[in-house]
Design an enzyme around this catalytic site. Structure first.
Site, short mmCIF file in Angstrom:
data_model
loop_
_atom_site.label_atom_id
_atom_site.label_comp_id
_atom_site.label_asym_id
_atom_site.label_seq_id
_atom_site.Cartn_x
_atom_site.Cartn_y
_atom_site.Cartn_z
N LYS A 119 4.44 -13.44 1.20
CA LYS A 119 5.30 -12.65 0.44
C LYS A 119 5.79 -11.44 1.24
O LYS A 119 4.78 -10.97 1.98
CB LYS A 119 4.52 -11.91 -1.01
CG LYS A 119 4.36 -13.00 -1.84
CD LYS A 119 4.99 -12.82 -3.30
CE LYS A 119 4.78 -13.97 -4.25
NZ LYS A 119 5.42 -14.00 -5.38
N MET B 141 6.15 1.25 1.80
CA MET B 141 7.62 1.63 2.07
C MET B 141 8.57 1.20 1.02
O MET B 141 9.53 0.95 1.28
CB MET B 141 8.11 0.89 3.56
CG MET B 141 7.30 1.47 4.70
SD MET B 141 8.05 1.55 6.08
CE MET B 141 8.43 -0.23 6.89
N LYS C 197 -1.75 -9.39 5.78
CA LYS C 197 -0.51 -10.13 6.25
C LYS C 197 -0.36 -9.36 7.64
O LYS C 197 -0.07 -9.97 8.44
CB LYS C 197 0.66 -10.15 5.32
CG LYS C 197 1.91 -10.31 5.88
CD LYS C 197 2.93 -10.87 4.78
CE LYS C 197 4.11 -11.36 5.43
NZ LYS C 197 4.77 -10.01 6.10
N HIS D 155 1.91 -5.92 -2.71
CA HIS D 155 1.82 -4.57 -3.12
C HIS D 155 0.90 -4.57 -4.36
O HIS D 155 0.34 -3.70 -4.51
CB HIS D 155 2.85 -3.96 -3.22
CG HIS D 155 3.74 -3.81 -1.81
ND1 HIS D 155 5.21 -4.27 -1.80
CD2 HIS D 155 3.49 -3.20 -0.66
CE1 HIS D 155 5.82 -4.11 -0.51
NE2 HIS D 155 4.55 -3.36 0.05
O1 PAF Z 1 2.70 -1.50 5.86
C1 PAF Z 1 3.62 -0.65 5.53
O2 PAF Z 1 4.38 -0.68 4.59
C2 PAF Z 1 3.63 0.57 6.54
O3 PAF Z 1 3.49 0.30 7.63
C3 PAF Z 1 2.86 1.80 6.11
C4 PAF Z 1 1.41 1.31 6.26
C5 PAF Z 1 3.14 2.01 4.48
C6 PAF Z 1 3.07 3.07 6.89
O4 PAF Z 1 4.53 3.45 6.77
#
Ligand code: PAF
Length: 289
Positions: free
Chosen positions: A184, A30, A149, A37
């Site tokens: 994080k 998101m 997480k 990430h």
């Molecule tokens: O973990 C996330 O950021 C969200 O739940 C995802 C997997 C991108 C789905 O919108």
């Protein structure tokens, strides 16, 4: 790196790459990318020919009182971070592109959702499963990467991939922590300075629980009390839950034995934090991995 905003263009590109037998690694997010990430992206880069990152703040997975409007967003920064990590495509659809009309079909998750975050966020995992179904059909990945997480999300995605027969390998990736142990999260920026100092107790309480289990304690309630008492006495946070379940089934335990998760959620003034540790516990004292 190419930024793609429409489903059709993304599918066309992927079909072309698949016809050349390229493997596709997918990191759905998101946005407001942090090291957690980037770790997923690095791992995807190592394992695959092509890496696709998606950024979509999915309204379907936020409840009416949750932080959809204030969820942090910084596309320009995300774009340069993704580029630095060697992503090939950034899929960045609008809400209108993903949900052009009220949907006639959506995904409902039947198991593993009535506990932990799912319990206090009704419909959340239905929203996650629905958007992931659409994203999986758009990106058609060989492998999809998720952080441990959100261990409940990993358990739900495992069910989605199995039950809907997506030909995708799920790759769960370890939690990335700040130097002081705080997991994080994009949401950490919403902690007040004093809350940020206190938030270190969340991980400290989990490691204390692990050490206590290593010392031979096998009663889940004793461990839950230990974790809750540390959080109550050392932070102003309000405990949403502190739980121990079997993992990945997420069933209640009479005794701590076998693979299990200790998970917690704590509300601070403007942000709710989650954290967990997954343990492999055997009957002998000290038998914890
Ligand atoms: O973990 C996330 O950021 C969200 O739940 C995802 C997997 C991108 C789905 O919108």
């Amino acid at each position: 790196m190419r930024v793609i905003t429409t489903i059709q263009e993304m599918q066309t590109e992927i079909i072309k790459l698949k016809s050349q037998s390229k493997s596709i690694g997918f990191v759905p997010t998101m946005g407001f990318l942090h090291e957690g990430h980037l770790t997923l992206l690095k791992r995807a880069r190592l394992d695959n020919d092509i890496v696709v990152l998606s950024i979509f703040v999915n309204p379907l997975q936020f409840g009416p009182t949750e932080d959809f409007a204030t969820y942090p967003r910084d596309f320009a920064k995300d774009q340069s971070l993704a580029e630095c990590e060697g992503a090939d495509f950034l899929f960045y659809p609008s809400v209108e592109e993903m949900y052009p009309h009220s949907s006639s079909v959506s995904v409902v998750v039947n198991e593993r959702t009535d506990v932990l975050c799912g319990k206090s966020r009704p419909g959340h995992f239905d929203g996650v499963a629905t958007v992931l179904t659409k994203l999986f059909n758009t990106v058609m990945p060989t492998r999809a990467y998720f952080g441990k997480k959100d261990a409940q999300q990993v358990a739900v995605v495992a069910g989605l991939i199995t039950d809907f027969n997506f030909p995708i390998e799920l790759i769960p990736v370890d939690i990335v922590r700040e130097e002081d142990g705080l997991a994080k999260s994009s949401r950490n920026v919403n902690l007040l300075p004093e809350e940020r100092r206190q938030a270190v107790v969340l991980y400290k309480s989990l490691t204390t629980a692990k050490e206590t289990i290593e010392g031979g304690e096998r009663n889940p309630q004793t461990i839950k009390n230990l974790v809750s008492n540390m959080i109550r006495s050392e932070t102003n946070g309000l405990i949403d839950y502190v739980e121990i379940y079997s993992y990945p089934q997420l069933k209640a335990l009479e005794n701590i034995d076998g693979p299990c998760i200790i998970a917690l959620a704590v509300k601070f003034s403007k942000v709710r934090l989650i954290d967990n540790i997954i343990l492999e516990v055997s009957k002998e004292i000290g038998g914890v991995k």
